[in-house]
Structures are given as structure tokens and as C-alpha cells.
Design an enzyme around this catalytic site. Sequence first.
Site, mmCIF file in Angstrom:
data_model
loop_
_atom_site.group_PDB
_atom_site.id
_atom_site.type_symbol
_atom_site.label_atom_id
_atom_site.label_comp_id
_atom_site.label_asym_id
_atom_site.label_seq_id
_atom_site.Cartn_x
_atom_site.Cartn_y
_atom_site.Cartn_z
ATOM 1 N N GLU A 179 -52.428 79.287 11.287
ATOM 2 C CA GLU A 179 -51.794 80.454 10.677
ATOM 3 C C GLU A 179 -52.342 80.730 9.282
ATOM 4 O O GLU A 179 -52.551 79.806 8.499
ATOM 5 C CB GLU A 179 -50.272 80.214 10.553
ATOM 6 N N GLU A 235 -49.122 89.079 14.680
ATOM 7 C CA GLU A 235 -47.683 88.959 14.986
ATOM 8 C C GLU A 235 -46.839 89.888 14.121
ATOM 9 O O GLU A 235 -46.958 89.895 12.887
ATOM 10 C CB GLU A 235 -47.233 87.490 14.791
ATOM 11 N N SER A 261 -43.915 76.830 18.340
ATOM 12 C CA SER A 261 -42.589 77.345 18.701
ATOM 13 C C SER A 261 -41.867 76.345 19.588
ATOM 14 O O SER A 261 -40.655 76.455 19.781
ATOM 15 C CB SER A 261 -42.701 78.697 19.413
HETATM 16 O O1 KIV Z 1 -45.963 79.008 18.282
HETATM 17 C C1 KIV Z 1 -46.103 80.017 18.990
HETATM 18 O O2 KIV Z 1 -45.545 80.128 20.091
HETATM 19 C C2 KIV Z 1 -46.951 81.095 18.487
HETATM 20 C C3 KIV Z 1 -46.910 82.424 19.190
HETATM 21 C C4 KIV Z 1 -45.684 83.155 18.814
HETATM 22 C C5 KIV Z 1 -48.118 83.217 18.925
HETATM 23 O O3 KIV Z 1 -47.620 80.914 17.514
#
Ligand code: KIV
Length: 257
Positions: free
Chosen positions: A118, A185, A43
Site C-alpha cells: 500500500e 481503492e 483484510s
Molecule cells: O486486503 C485486501 O483485501 C485488499 C483489497 C481490499 C484490495 O487489499
Amino acid sequence: MLPSDLIKLKKNSKKIIVLTAWDSISGSLIEESGADIVLVGDSLAMVALGYKSTLPVTLDNMIYHANAVSRGFKKDFGSQPLMVCDMPFLSYQCGEEKAVEFAGRIIQSTYAKAVKIEGAEPEIQGVISRLIRMGIPVMGHVGLTPQSYLNIGLKKQGLSLESREKLKGDSKALEKLGCFSLVLEHIPEDLAREIQSNLKIPTIGIGAGKYCDGQVRVTADLLGLNEKQPPFCDPILQGKKIFADKLKEWVQKERIN
Ligand code: KIV
């Protein structure tokens, strides 16, 4: 703390708190907060690099930012929060050999003690199993998986019977492969509860209700620093507005002086 210690927290019903970090300032703030795990999530693509999705972020970006995060820690290696680093898009989708090489680079050149991956498609399960056997702990991630947003969008998952059954099966499979924990999620609370109670490893929820063994939040969302907020993260302050107003005030005052 080692990834394998996390299971004790679940056994003792101690809630696990995970916050994301992307640079040394956020790393230092999160260490001071007392969170158990610092996630260098992909993220950071949106939070720190201005991209519209997580897809453009590279392995080199992840390593660069993970090192910046750990430079923000004050505590020694043993007592720092456990650092987990996301494997970015295309660092594990191109086969097991490449995945071992790229996850190995993360572990070798940062202070991360685990990677997060993921999905649970058969190819991904092969990769996860290989990494774990090669000594690289893996945190799983199912439900809304933002790296697949071109296929599934950013919608809540687990709404149909078929999707619920798949998520339950995937979660069990990831535990069996040896993942030390699992991010859930944006799925319904009752489904997250069912998955939580069927697993020995801790479930870490985001937009998955209150029954998970822990909670993870993108720190920038929690602090209200972003323009757009996901529907499942209530900010604890309007950070962007507070900082913007204060800076504006300072700039105007300095112009007069
Ligand atoms: O990239 C991220 O911050 C995440 C979280 C939302 C779990 O994968």
C-alpha cells in the site's frame, strides 16, 4: 500465469477478476469461480481473525493463511490462479532491508508469485523499486489504503484537486518503478478512468467505478458474510443470515429428535 502476463489481458481488453481468500475453503471456491487472481489480503485480519482493522495482522499470519489458501487449490501450480499476498503493516515500513527479507519470506515459503504494497510515499517507492529489482513482483495499491486509516480514516480519496493530482502522479510513479498492476481503492470513477487510460499496467478497482481494467472484491463482503459491509461492495447474497438461519434450524431440529 505470471504477474507479467497480466498486461496482455489489458491489451486484449479482457477484464481481470481478483477475489480475496483466507483459508483453504475460500481458496478452493475462488479457484472454481475462474477468477484470474487470488489475493491473500490483509483484510483477513477482519474477515478471518476478528480484528477491527488490518493493523494487527502479522507476517507469520499472512504466510500461514497463504499456505492454507493454496492447499485449497486443485489445479497444478501452472494453471492455478495467480496468488498475490499482501505485505502486512510494518513488514515494509521499516526500511528496504527488512522489506526484502519479509517479502522474500512470503515468496520463499508460500505459492504467492507477487506481493501487494500500500501507498506511494518516497520511502515506499524506494522499497517497491528494491523488491522489483531483487526479483519480487509488486502490485501497487493507492487511494484508500487501510493500513493508513489512523491518518486518513476510511474515507473516499481523490476528492480535492490536490488529492486527485497526487493520486495521478503516484500511479504513474508506481508504473515507472515496475509494478505489474495497481489497485485503486475508493476513489471517484472519473479519476479512476483517467488513471486507467494513462497507464499501460492494469488498474484493479474496488469502489473506483467500472472503468478499471479489473475488479477486486473481498469475497466475504461479496458473499455477505460480514457484520459490516463497506459502502462500495453490494453483496450477491446475504450469506451470514442464510447460514445462521440454516444452522439454527438444524440445531432446533436435532434438539427435538
Ligand atoms: O486486503 C485486501 O483485501 C485488499 C483489497 C481490499 C484490495 O487489499
